[in-house]
Design a protein around this motif. Structure first.
Motif, mmCIF file in Angstrom:
data_model
loop_
_atom_site.group_PDB
_atom_site.id
_atom_site.type_symbol
_atom_site.label_atom_id
_atom_site.label_comp_id
_atom_site.label_asym_id
_atom_site.label_seq_id
_atom_site.Cartn_x
_atom_site.Cartn_y
_atom_site.Cartn_z
ATOM 1 N N ILE A 145 34.743 47.573 64.041
ATOM 2 C CA ILE A 145 35.609 48.199 63.040
ATOM 3 C C ILE A 145 36.402 47.100 62.341
ATOM 4 O O ILE A 145 37.065 46.289 62.996
ATOM 5 C CB ILE A 145 36.594 49.199 63.695
ATOM 6 N N TYR A 146 36.323 47.066 61.005
ATOM 7 C CA TYR A 146 37.068 46.108 60.191
ATOM 8 C C TYR A 146 38.131 46.860 59.404
ATOM 9 O O TYR A 146 37.842 47.874 58.771
ATOM 10 C CB TYR A 146 36.130 45.394 59.211
ATOM 11 N N ARG A 147 39.361 46.334 59.433
ATOM 12 C CA ARG A 147 40.464 46.931 58.671
ATOM 13 C C ARG A 147 41.166 45.810 57.903
ATOM 14 O O ARG A 147 41.565 44.802 58.497
ATOM 15 C CB ARG A 147 41.451 47.623 59.594
ATOM 16 N N PHE A 148 41.306 46.004 56.580
ATOM 17 C CA PHE A 148 41.958 45.001 55.736
ATOM 18 C C PHE A 148 42.338 45.655 54.417
ATOM 19 O O PHE A 148 41.989 46.805 54.162
ATOM 20 C CB PHE A 148 41.030 43.799 55.504
ATOM 21 N N MET A 149 43.067 44.904 53.606
ATOM 22 C CA MET A 149 43.496 45.412 52.302
ATOM 23 C C MET A 149 43.101 44.409 51.220
ATOM 24 O O MET A 149 43.113 43.198 51.451
ATOM 25 C CB MET A 149 45.004 45.640 52.300
ATOM 26 N N ILE A 150 42.749 44.938 50.043
ATOM 27 C CA ILE A 150 42.484 44.112 48.871
ATOM 28 C C ILE A 150 43.432 44.562 47.776
ATOM 29 O O ILE A 150 43.459 45.739 47.411
ATOM 30 C CB ILE A 150 41.026 44.232 48.388
ATOM 31 N N ASP A 151 44.192 43.611 47.246
ATOM 32 C CA ASP A 151 45.086 43.871 46.115
ATOM 33 C C ASP A 151 44.309 43.517 44.849
ATOM 34 O O ASP A 151 44.109 42.345 44.536
ATOM 35 C CB ASP A 151 46.338 43.011 46.242
ATOM 36 N N SER A 152 43.856 44.529 44.144
ATOM 37 C CA SER A 152 43.003 44.267 42.975
ATOM 38 C C SER A 152 43.793 44.185 41.667
ATOM 39 O O SER A 152 43.195 44.122 40.594
ATOM 40 C CB SER A 152 41.908 45.327 42.861
ATOM 41 N N ARG A 153 45.120 44.169 41.777
ATOM 42 C CA ARG A 153 45.901 43.995 40.551
ATOM 43 C C ARG A 153 45.537 42.647 39.943
ATOM 44 O O ARG A 153 45.283 41.689 40.651
ATOM 45 C CB ARG A 153 47.400 44.089 40.841
ATOM 46 N N CYS A 154 45.460 42.571 38.680
ATOM 47 C CA CYS A 154 45.082 41.392 37.890
ATOM 48 C C CYS A 154 43.582 41.123 37.909
ATOM 49 O O CYS A 154 43.126 40.107 37.391
ATOM 50 C CB CYS A 154 45.843 40.139 38.320
ATOM 51 N N LEU A 155 42.788 42.005 38.500
ATOM 52 C CA LEU A 155 41.341 41.799 38.536
ATOM 53 C C LEU A 155 40.744 41.770 37.132
ATOM 54 O O LEU A 155 39.885 40.940 36.839
ATOM 55 C CB LEU A 155 40.656 42.879 39.378
ATOM 56 N N GLU A 156 41.209 42.645 36.259
ATOM 57 C CA GLU A 156 40.679 42.661 34.889
ATOM 58 C C GLU A 156 40.924 41.319 34.205
ATOM 59 O O GLU A 156 40.041 40.799 33.521
ATOM 60 C CB GLU A 156 41.303 43.808 34.084
ATOM 61 N N ASN A 157 42.120 40.745 34.379
ATOM 62 C CA ASN A 157 42.420 39.433 33.802
ATOM 63 C C ASN A 157 41.457 38.380 34.348
ATOM 64 O O ASN A 157 40.916 37.567 33.604
ATOM 65 C CB ASN A 157 43.850 39.003 34.137
ATOM 66 N N ALA A 158 41.278 38.392 35.672
ATOM 67 C CA ALA A 158 40.406 37.410 36.306
ATOM 68 C C ALA A 158 38.963 37.566 35.823
ATOM 69 O O ALA A 158 38.285 36.570 35.565
ATOM 70 C CB ALA A 158 40.492 37.546 37.825
ATOM 71 N N MET A 159 38.499 38.803 35.684
ATOM 72 C CA MET A 159 37.142 39.045 35.194
ATOM 73 C C MET A 159 36.976 38.509 33.780
ATOM 74 O O MET A 159 35.937 37.938 33.432
ATOM 75 C CB MET A 159 36.805 40.531 35.265
ATOM 76 N N PHE A 160 37.997 38.678 32.969
ATOM 77 C CA PHE A 160 37.950 38.165 31.592
ATOM 78 C C PHE A 160 37.921 36.633 31.606
ATOM 79 O O PHE A 160 37.102 36.016 30.919
ATOM 80 C CB PHE A 160 39.134 38.692 30.799
ATOM 81 N N LYS A 161 38.806 36.024 32.400
ATOM 82 C CA LYS A 161 38.886 34.572 32.438
ATOM 83 C C LYS A 161 37.595 33.959 32.994
ATOM 84 O O LYS A 161 37.207 32.865 32.596
ATOM 85 C CB LYS A 161 40.066 34.125 33.293
#
Length: 167
Positions: A145-161
């Motif tokens: 069992i794996y438990r973790f969190m991903i904060d995807s805020r700013c992902l759109e900016n990163a994808m653009f860059k």
């Protein structure tokens, strides 16, 4: 109007990448190809028959081809790809729950809040692009069992860059 407002805010903060870093692929001779990808390392815990709540590092990699996760149990530098039997992703702020089973590509997830007759599959990339903090519960075929969190805020900016998408 709301979309224009969000686009304006995103452009004003275009250099903010959050947890995301930009990498570049290289060819067989170590030369940069010009094609970029995003990556991040997040921490969490894992449990199996031999351990409980042990340290876990998750390497998240996104390119124009999709997203992948590699798991470093005990955070010792040894990453493994896993086959999953069950995935549950929760965005508590948006009150969204996504589930999937039987694959490690994260391409067949669905919103459990939708009526089962209207459910359509979505991908992990599409979920994370909604930007927020997502909690993961993943069970591997070997019952880890794996438990973790991903904060995807700013992902759109990163994808653009990283030139993975247009703004």
């Amino acid at each position: 109007i709301e979309k224009a407002k969000q686009d304006s805010i995103r452009r004003a903060n275009i250099h903010e990448l959050g947890i995301w870093k930009i990498g570049e692929y290289v060819d067989d001779f170590g030369e940069p190809t010009g094609e970029k990808f995003l990556y991040a390392n997040v921490m969490g815990v894992f449990s199996n028959s031999a351990t409980a709540q042990s340290l876990l590092r998750v390497y998240v990699k996104m390119s124009k081809y999709g997203i992948g996760l590699a798991f470093d149990e005990y955070n010792n530098g040894t990453y493994e790809d896993e086959d999953f039997v069950f995935v549950k992703i929760v965005n508590k702020e948006a009150r969204k729950i996504y589930e999937g089973s039987g694959n490690s590509s994260f391409s067949f997830l669905y919103d459990v809040n939708e009526d089962w007759r209207d459910r359509t599959h979505t991908t992990l990339t599409e979920i994370l692009r909604k930007e927020g903090v997502y909690e993961f519960y993943i069970e591997s075929k070997y019952r880890t069992i794996y438990r973790f969190m991903i904060d995807s805020r700013c992902l759109e900016n990163a994808m653009f860059k990283a030139e993975i998408k247009d703004i």
